[in-house]
Design a protein around this motif. Structure first.
Motif, PDB file in Angstrom:
ATOM      1  N   UNK A  33       0.816  -1.241  -0.030  1.00  0.00           N
ATOM      2  CA  UNK A  33       0.031   0.078  -0.024  1.00  0.00           C
ATOM      3  C   UNK A  33       0.979   1.118   0.120  1.00  0.00           C
ATOM      4  N   UNK A  34       2.006   1.210   0.808  1.00  0.00           N
ATOM      5  CA  UNK A  34       2.903   2.328   0.941  1.00  0.00           C
ATOM      6  C   UNK A  34       3.494   2.743  -0.245  1.00  0.00           C
ATOM      7  N   UNK A  35       4.015   1.581  -1.055  1.00  0.00           N
ATOM      8  CA  UNK A  35       4.847   1.811  -2.267  1.00  0.00           C
ATOM      9  C   UNK A  35       3.648   2.339  -3.468  1.00  0.00           C
ATOM     10  N   UNK A  36       2.519   1.803  -3.469  1.00  0.00           N
ATOM     11  CA  UNK A  36       1.508   2.098  -4.550  1.00  0.00           C
ATOM     12  C   UNK A  36       1.174   3.634  -4.315  1.00  0.00           C
ATOM     13  N   UNK A  70      13.320  -0.434   0.410  1.00  0.00           N
ATOM     14  CA  UNK A  70      12.526  -1.474   1.434  1.00  0.00           C
ATOM     15  C   UNK A  70      13.431  -2.283   2.129  1.00  0.00           C
ATOM     16  N   UNK A  71      13.160  -2.408   3.477  1.00  0.00           N
ATOM     17  CA  UNK A  71      13.852  -3.182   4.322  1.00  0.00           C
ATOM     18  C   UNK A  71      13.306  -4.609   4.642  1.00  0.00           C
ATOM     19  N   UNK A  72      12.094  -4.804   3.882  1.00  0.00           N
ATOM     20  CA  UNK A  72      11.938  -6.226   4.220  1.00  0.00           C
ATOM     21  C   UNK A  72      10.775  -6.575   2.970  1.00  0.00           C
ATOM     22  N   UNK A  73      11.277  -6.635   1.755  1.00  0.00           N
ATOM     23  CA  UNK A  73      10.365  -6.778   0.533  1.00  0.00           C
ATOM     24  C   UNK A  73      10.985  -8.364  -0.119  1.00  0.00           C
ATOM     25  N   UNK A  74       9.697  -8.983  -0.520  1.00  0.00           N
ATOM     26  CA  UNK A  74       9.742 -10.100  -1.141  1.00  0.00           C
ATOM     27  C   UNK A  74       9.501 -10.316  -2.598  1.00  0.00           C
ATOM     28  N   UNK A  75       9.907 -10.958  -3.230  1.00  0.00           N
ATOM     29  CA  UNK A  75       9.911 -10.804  -5.051  1.00  0.00           C
ATOM     30  C   UNK A  75       8.422 -10.969  -5.277  1.00  0.00           C
ATOM     31  N   UNK A  76       7.609 -11.671  -4.320  1.00  0.00           N
ATOM     32  CA  UNK A  76       6.230 -11.594  -4.638  1.00  0.00           C
ATOM     33  C   UNK A  76       5.485 -10.146  -4.506  1.00  0.00           C
ATOM     34  N   UNK A  77       5.999  -9.350  -3.671  1.00  0.00           N
ATOM     35  CA  UNK A  77       5.622  -8.088  -3.447  1.00  0.00           C
ATOM     36  C   UNK A  77       5.781  -7.206  -4.829  1.00  0.00           C
ATOM     37  N   UNK A 102       6.308  -8.375  -7.664  1.00  0.00           N
ATOM     38  CA  UNK A 102       5.629  -9.003  -8.942  1.00  0.00           C
ATOM     39  C   UNK A 102       3.814  -8.305  -8.822  1.00  0.00           C
ATOM     40  N   UNK A 103       3.629  -8.124  -7.436  1.00  0.00           N
ATOM     41  CA  UNK A 103       2.257  -7.920  -7.243  1.00  0.00           C
ATOM     42  C   UNK A 103       2.168  -6.192  -7.626  1.00  0.00           C
ATOM     43  N   UNK A 104       3.147  -5.565  -7.311  1.00  0.00           N
ATOM     44  CA  UNK A 104       3.070  -4.181  -7.599  1.00  0.00           C
ATOM     45  C   UNK A 104       3.336  -3.871  -9.023  1.00  0.00           C
ATOM     46  N   UNK A 105       4.163  -4.630  -9.858  1.00  0.00           N
ATOM     47  CA  UNK A 105       4.580  -4.643 -11.227  1.00  0.00           C
ATOM     48  C   UNK A 105       5.664  -3.746 -11.192  1.00  0.00           C
ATOM     49  N   UNK A 106       6.434  -3.533 -12.263  1.00  0.00           N
ATOM     50  CA  UNK A 106       7.593  -3.314 -12.566  1.00  0.00           C
ATOM     51  C   UNK A 106       7.578  -1.594 -12.613  1.00  0.00           C
ATOM     52  N   UNK A 107       6.762  -1.286 -13.403  1.00  0.00           N
ATOM     53  CA  UNK A 107       6.282   0.068 -13.376  1.00  0.00           C
ATOM     54  C   UNK A 107       6.166   0.888 -12.147  1.00  0.00           C
ATOM     55  N   UNK A 108       5.802   0.280 -11.204  1.00  0.00           N
ATOM     56  CA  UNK A 108       5.618   0.916  -9.797  1.00  0.00           C
ATOM     57  C   UNK A 108       6.708   0.572  -8.859  1.00  0.00           C
ATOM     58  N   UNK A 109       7.371  -0.446  -9.072  1.00  0.00           N
ATOM     59  CA  UNK A 109       8.358  -1.053  -8.218  1.00  0.00           C
ATOM     60  C   UNK A 109       9.925  -0.597  -8.420  1.00  0.00           C
ATOM     61  N   UNK A 110       9.825  -0.217  -9.846  1.00  0.00           N
ATOM     62  CA  UNK A 110      11.332  -0.130 -10.460  1.00  0.00           C
ATOM     63  C   UNK A 110      11.926   1.042  -9.514  1.00  0.00           C
ATOM     64  N   UNK A 111      13.260   0.683  -9.468  1.00  0.00           N
ATOM     65  CA  UNK A 111      14.260   1.608  -8.759  1.00  0.00           C
ATOM     66  C   UNK A 111      14.277   1.188  -7.097  1.00  0.00           C
ATOM     67  N   UNK A 112      13.355   0.367  -6.557  1.00  0.00           N
ATOM     68  CA  UNK A 112      13.427   0.125  -5.372  1.00  0.00           C
ATOM     69  C   UNK A 112      14.770  -0.711  -4.888  1.00  0.00           C
ATOM     70  N   UNK A 113      15.565  -0.451  -3.672  1.00  0.00           N
ATOM     71  CA  UNK A 113      16.574  -1.483  -3.210  1.00  0.00           C
ATOM     72  C   UNK A 113      15.981  -2.166  -2.278  1.00  0.00           C
TER      73      UNK A 113
END
Length: 405
Positions: free
Chosen positions: A235-238, A254-261, A263-274
């Motif tokens: 929710x916070x990232x969206x 992100x200090x606790x991110x899973x690959x499934x998160x 995928x759920x967000x989509x690369x357009x939204x999640x791109x650049x996250x470390x």
């Protein structure tokens, strides 16, 4: 003739000794997957962890010391009292020898206490608190996959060290897990020359992050650190995307991110996250081969570091039972620490006296949509850290086992 008689007698003695030593309680080895089947982390663990545990059993051959291996599971509902009741019942009346996953720090600590007094094995792959290998450590518990120290250090230290994190603002989930992530991350930011300019805590299970994100945006910090996980994180990232935080020049860590998160967000939204992880399915041919088999079993679910850790923990446990010649908890736990961990992503990895599995971790950056060539091709490696670099050193440990060594 005398020599042959002596050899025969020696062989018989060895056979009797081996038979006496190969003791399996109730003529079966039972593994319990205590996990979240219905709450906020069920999409990451739950059935996914059960599939991983069963896959390890099947790959091992389905039996150990000539006895059948079975897997059972239950939903702890993210409540420590329910976890305690379930683990007590499993150990005392259902013949369970080891419990794995135990997602959630409070749940894991409660389960560990039940197991401690009964000399039973706990294979923690789904809980992050460092107390499990710190002041609450147990000789029969091992911690796999990750912990808050490694996640915070991997992301905060490396991002700051690489010059991209001169200043940080934290959005922190207001419970022990979030507090620990923020405290550990702040320590590593400052140790590497960065500065924490502010933080805000929010209630676990929040749906509206607008006011918290606006505070982070107004801070002008280079990095907004997300000390949270699960549905809160998504929710916070969206919502950060809706505010254009990354587009305006700030970055999200992100200090606790899973690959499934991701995928759920989509690369357009999640791109650049470390983020920091101990396992990426697309790292090499061996991880890809294992992940392909797992995805075929699980209906296409991309394995995360908890999934991988659950498999690895069960496989290593069964190897230790075989090597120890018994499923008695104290003997198996000692053998687990004596033997290096070897599987599709752990290579000659040691388990310390405090129970910490000393695997590598990796700092990852989420790819841009144009950089991804296929499903699951989501990460690029920014840094690799050894186990010694990733986890709290024994010199800082509060584990009584360390002091007693």
């Amino acid at each position: 003739m005398k020599t042959r008689t002596l050899l025969a007698a020696a062989a018989m003695t060895m056979s009797v000794t081996t038979a006496a030593r190969a003791q399996v309680s109730d003529d079966a080895v039972r593994i319990g997957v205590l996990t979240d089947h219905s709450g906020g982390f069920a999409h990451l663990v739950g059935k996914r962890s059960v599939d991983a545990a069963q896959m390890a059993v099947d790959d091992f051959g389905g039996t150990v010391l000539g006895k059948p291996i079975s897997v059972i599971t239950a939903d702890h509902q993210n409540k420590a009292d329910i976890a305690s009741a379930l683990s007590r019942k499993w150990f005392e009346t259902e013949g369970v020898d080891a419990i794995t996953d135990v997602a959630g720090s409070a749940v894991a600590l409660a389960t560990q206490e039940i197991a401690r007094s009964r000399n039973k094995i706990v294979l923690v792959s789904g809980a992050a608190t460092t107390e499990l290998t710190g002041k609450a450590c147990s000789a029969t518990t091992t911690q796999w996959s990750y912990d808050t120290y490694a996640l915070a250090k991997g992301t905060a230290a490396q991002v700051t060290k690489q010059g991209n994190g001169a200043s940080w603002f934290f959005l922190t989930s207001d419970y022990a897990f979030g507090h620990s992530l923020q405290n550990e991350a702040s320590r590593f930011v400052e140790a590497n020359g960065g500065k924490v300019v502010g933080a805000v805590r929010f209630p676990f299970g929040s749906s509206d992050f607008s006011s918290f994100l606006l505070q982070g945006q107004a801070s002008k910090a280079k990095v907004i650190g997300l000390a949270m996980s699960g549905a809160d994180l998504i929710s916070a990232i969206k919502q950060a995307g809706e505010f254009g935080i990354v587009q305006s020049g700030q970055s999200l860590a992100g200090l606790a991110i899973y690959i499934n998160d991701v995928e759920g967000l989509g690369l357009k939204t999640a791109q650049g996250l470390t983020l920091t992880t101990s396992f990426y399915w697309d790292m090499n041919d061996e991880t890809r081969s294992w992940a392909k088999r797992y995805m075929e079993r699980s209906g296409g679910f991309i394995p995360n570091f908890i999934t991988a850790g659950t498999y690895a923990s069960v496989m290593h446990y069964l190897k230790a039972v075989q090597a120890a010649g018994t499923d008695e908890g104290t003997a198996v736990a000692a053998k687990m620490r004596d033997m290096p961990v070897n599987d599709f992503y752990n290579k000659d990895v040691a388990i310390r006296v405090d129970g910490r599995v000393m695997h590598k971790t990796f700092l990852m950056e989420v790819k841009k949509p144009a950089e991804s060539k296929y499903r699951g091709d989501y990460y690029k490696v920014l840094a690799e850290m050894s186990g010694d670099e990733s986890f709290r050193p024994l010199s800082e440990s509060q584990c009584p086992l360390v002091k007693a060594k």
